[in-house]
Motif scaffolding. Structure first.
Motif, PDB file in Angstrom:
ATOM      1  N   SER A  30       1.024  -0.958  -0.044  1.00 46.92           N
ATOM      2  CA  SER A  30       0.063   0.080  -0.093  1.00 46.92           C
ATOM      3  C   SER A  30       0.903   1.574  -0.144  1.00 46.92           C
ATOM      4  O   SER A  30       0.270   1.739   0.052  1.00 46.92           O
ATOM      5  CB  SER A  30      -0.747   0.069   0.941  1.00 46.92           C
ATOM      6  OG  SER A  30       0.184  -0.052   2.195  1.00 46.92           O
ATOM      7  N   PHE A  79      -7.235   6.924  13.703  1.00 49.33           N
ATOM      8  CA  PHE A  79      -6.893   5.837  13.569  1.00 49.33           C
ATOM      9  C   PHE A  79      -5.499   5.828  14.081  1.00 49.33           C
ATOM     10  O   PHE A  79      -4.271   6.819  13.734  1.00 49.33           O
ATOM     11  CB  PHE A  79      -7.288   4.985  12.159  1.00 49.33           C
ATOM     12  CG  PHE A  79      -8.166   5.353  12.130  1.00 49.33           C
ATOM     13  CD1 PHE A  79      -8.824   3.775  11.812  1.00 49.33           C
ATOM     14  CD2 PHE A  79      -8.627   6.316  10.977  1.00 49.33           C
ATOM     15  CE1 PHE A  79     -10.004   4.031  11.395  1.00 49.33           C
ATOM     16  CE2 PHE A  79      -9.749   6.645  10.140  1.00 49.33           C
ATOM     17  CZ  PHE A  79     -10.129   5.232  10.883  1.00 49.33           C
ATOM     18  N   LEU A 102      -4.681  -2.297  15.446  1.00 49.91           N
ATOM     19  CA  LEU A 102      -5.488  -1.127  14.952  1.00 49.91           C
ATOM     20  C   LEU A 102      -6.662  -0.530  15.672  1.00 49.91           C
ATOM     21  O   LEU A 102      -7.776  -0.977  16.731  1.00 49.91           O
ATOM     22  CB  LEU A 102      -5.803  -1.169  13.802  1.00 49.91           C
ATOM     23  CG  LEU A 102      -6.565   0.597  12.670  1.00 49.91           C
ATOM     24  CD1 LEU A 102      -5.889   0.950  12.397  1.00 49.91           C
ATOM     25  CD2 LEU A 102      -6.996  -0.311  11.213  1.00 49.91           C
ATOM     26  N   ILE A 111     -14.429   1.580  12.188  1.00 51.78           N
ATOM     27  CA  ILE A 111     -14.286   1.039  10.821  1.00 51.78           C
ATOM     28  C   ILE A 111     -12.875   0.616  11.329  1.00 51.78           C
ATOM     29  O   ILE A 111     -12.472   0.050  10.612  1.00 51.78           O
ATOM     30  CB  ILE A 111     -13.755   2.381   9.675  1.00 51.78           C
ATOM     31  CG1 ILE A 111     -15.429   3.707   9.243  1.00 51.78           C
ATOM     32  CG2 ILE A 111     -12.949   2.189   8.901  1.00 51.78           C
ATOM     33  CD1 ILE A 111     -14.998   4.621   8.987  1.00 51.78           C
ATOM     34  N   ALA A 112     -12.788   1.026  12.512  1.00 47.76           N
ATOM     35  CA  ALA A 112     -11.046   0.357  12.163  1.00 47.76           C
ATOM     36  C   ALA A 112     -11.842  -1.511  12.815  1.00 47.76           C
ATOM     37  O   ALA A 112     -10.636  -2.306  12.868  1.00 47.76           O
ATOM     38  CB  ALA A 112     -10.604   1.359  13.999  1.00 47.76           C
ATOM     39  N   LEU A 115     -11.227  -2.842   9.700  1.00 38.85           N
ATOM     40  CA  LEU A 115     -10.275  -3.159   9.342  1.00 38.85           C
ATOM     41  C   LEU A 115      -9.144  -4.008  10.529  1.00 38.85           C
ATOM     42  O   LEU A 115      -8.056  -4.461   9.628  1.00 38.85           O
ATOM     43  CB  LEU A 115      -9.400  -1.843   9.458  1.00 38.85           C
ATOM     44  CG  LEU A 115      -9.310  -0.731   8.351  1.00 38.85           C
ATOM     45  CD1 LEU A 115      -9.511   0.633   8.561  1.00 38.85           C
ATOM     46  CD2 LEU A 115     -10.060  -1.407   6.749  1.00 38.85           C
ATOM     47  N   ASN A 116      -9.514  -3.628  11.235  1.00 33.73           N
ATOM     48  CA  ASN A 116      -8.543  -4.798  12.558  1.00 33.73           C
ATOM     49  C   ASN A 116      -8.937  -6.252  11.614  1.00 33.73           C
ATOM     50  O   ASN A 116      -8.023  -6.941  12.514  1.00 33.73           O
ATOM     51  CB  ASN A 116      -9.622  -4.818  13.417  1.00 33.73           C
ATOM     52  CG  ASN A 116      -8.315  -4.333  14.288  1.00 33.73           C
ATOM     53  OD1 ASN A 116      -6.687  -4.763  14.315  1.00 33.73           O
ATOM     54  ND2 ASN A 116      -8.358  -4.401  16.268  1.00 33.73           N
ATOM     55  N   ARG A 117      -9.630  -7.051  11.104  1.00 32.92           N
ATOM     56  CA  ARG A 117     -10.023  -8.390  10.344  1.00 32.92           C
ATOM     57  C   ARG A 117      -9.315  -8.032   9.518  1.00 32.92           C
ATOM     58  O   ARG A 117      -9.243  -9.656   8.801  1.00 32.92           O
ATOM     59  CB  ARG A 117     -11.300  -8.331  10.609  1.00 32.92           C
ATOM     60  CG  ARG A 117     -11.723  -8.942  11.817  1.00 32.92           C
ATOM     61  CD  ARG A 117     -13.881  -9.197  11.523  1.00 32.92           C
ATOM     62  NE  ARG A 117     -14.497  -9.423  12.771  1.00 32.92           N
ATOM     63  CZ  ARG A 117     -14.579  -8.472  13.037  1.00 32.92           C
ATOM     64  NH1 ARG A 117     -15.712  -7.346  12.138  1.00 32.92           N
ATOM     65  NH2 ARG A 117     -15.833  -8.707  14.175  1.00 32.92           N
ATOM     66  N   LEU A 118      -8.902  -7.121   8.383  1.00 31.41           N
ATOM     67  CA  LEU A 118      -9.130  -7.088   7.279  1.00 31.41           C
ATOM     68  C   LEU A 118      -7.251  -6.964   7.497  1.00 31.41           C
ATOM     69  O   LEU A 118      -6.449  -7.787   6.552  1.00 31.41           O
ATOM     70  CB  LEU A 118      -9.632  -6.209   6.501  1.00 31.41           C
ATOM     71  CG  LEU A 118     -10.478  -6.258   6.001  1.00 31.41           C
ATOM     72  CD1 LEU A 118     -11.273  -5.420   5.106  1.00 31.41           C
ATOM     73  CD2 LEU A 118     -11.265  -8.116   5.188  1.00 31.41           C
ATOM     74  N   ALA A 119      -6.502  -5.887   7.876  1.00 27.54           N
ATOM     75  CA  ALA A 119      -5.589  -5.597   8.105  1.00 27.54           C
ATOM     76  C   ALA A 119      -4.168  -6.716   8.458  1.00 27.54           C
ATOM     77  O   ALA A 119      -2.936  -6.653   7.594  1.00 27.54           O
ATOM     78  CB  ALA A 119      -4.713  -4.825   8.917  1.00 27.54           C
TER      79      ALA A 119
END
Length: 140
Positions: A30, A79, A102, A111-112, A115-119
């Motif tokens: 990224s 964040f 996160l 949102i965090a 994202l904590n599942r995807l990051a």
């Protein structure tokens, strides 16, 4: 979440490569570039990650125990993210373990949580990329 992989390179080589922000654009998917690096590699070093979607989190090394453990914290708006890498010798190779989390404040909180599942999937992919770079025969 804790995850791990083995990199076919010496732990000191893996540590030095991963913790230097100037190398990050080579392996972090990224990341477009790193700007405004302040300080030497170690606790207190700061920089800005310029990401492909245009985010600019401010990053800081918060733990540096060469060649065993390193932690960074990134902040952007509401964040905060933290990544810890642990480097363990496995013969001549390096077992790389990591944890990341996160958090979000206010409207960023839900949102965090997503994202904590995807990051962690992105972190794993990026560290595999770094491992492939470091495992090349000419790097050994």
């Amino acid at each position: 979440m804790t995850d791990s992989l083995v990199v076919a390179a010496d732990p000191e080589v893996v540590f030095d490569y991963l913790v230097d922000p100037r190398n990050r654009a080579q392996w972090q998917s990224s990341l477009a570039r790193v700007e405004d690096v302040v300080g030497e590699v170690g606790v207190g070093q700061r920089w800005v990650d310029v990401t492909s979607p245009g985010l600019r989190p401010v990053m800081e090394t918060t733990e540096y125990d060469r060649p065993y453990r390193w932690t960074e914290r990134g902040t952007w708006r509401g964040f905060t993210a933290e990544l810890t890498l642990v480097f363990e010798p496995v013969g001549q190779d390096c077992r790389l373990r990591w944890t990341m989390g996160l958090a979000g404040r206010g409207v960023a909180r839900p949102i965090a949580a997503v994202l904590n599942r995807l990051a962690p999937l992105a972190v794993r992919s990026d560290l595999r990329r770094a491992g492939a770079i470091l495992s090349r025969p000419h790097r050994a």
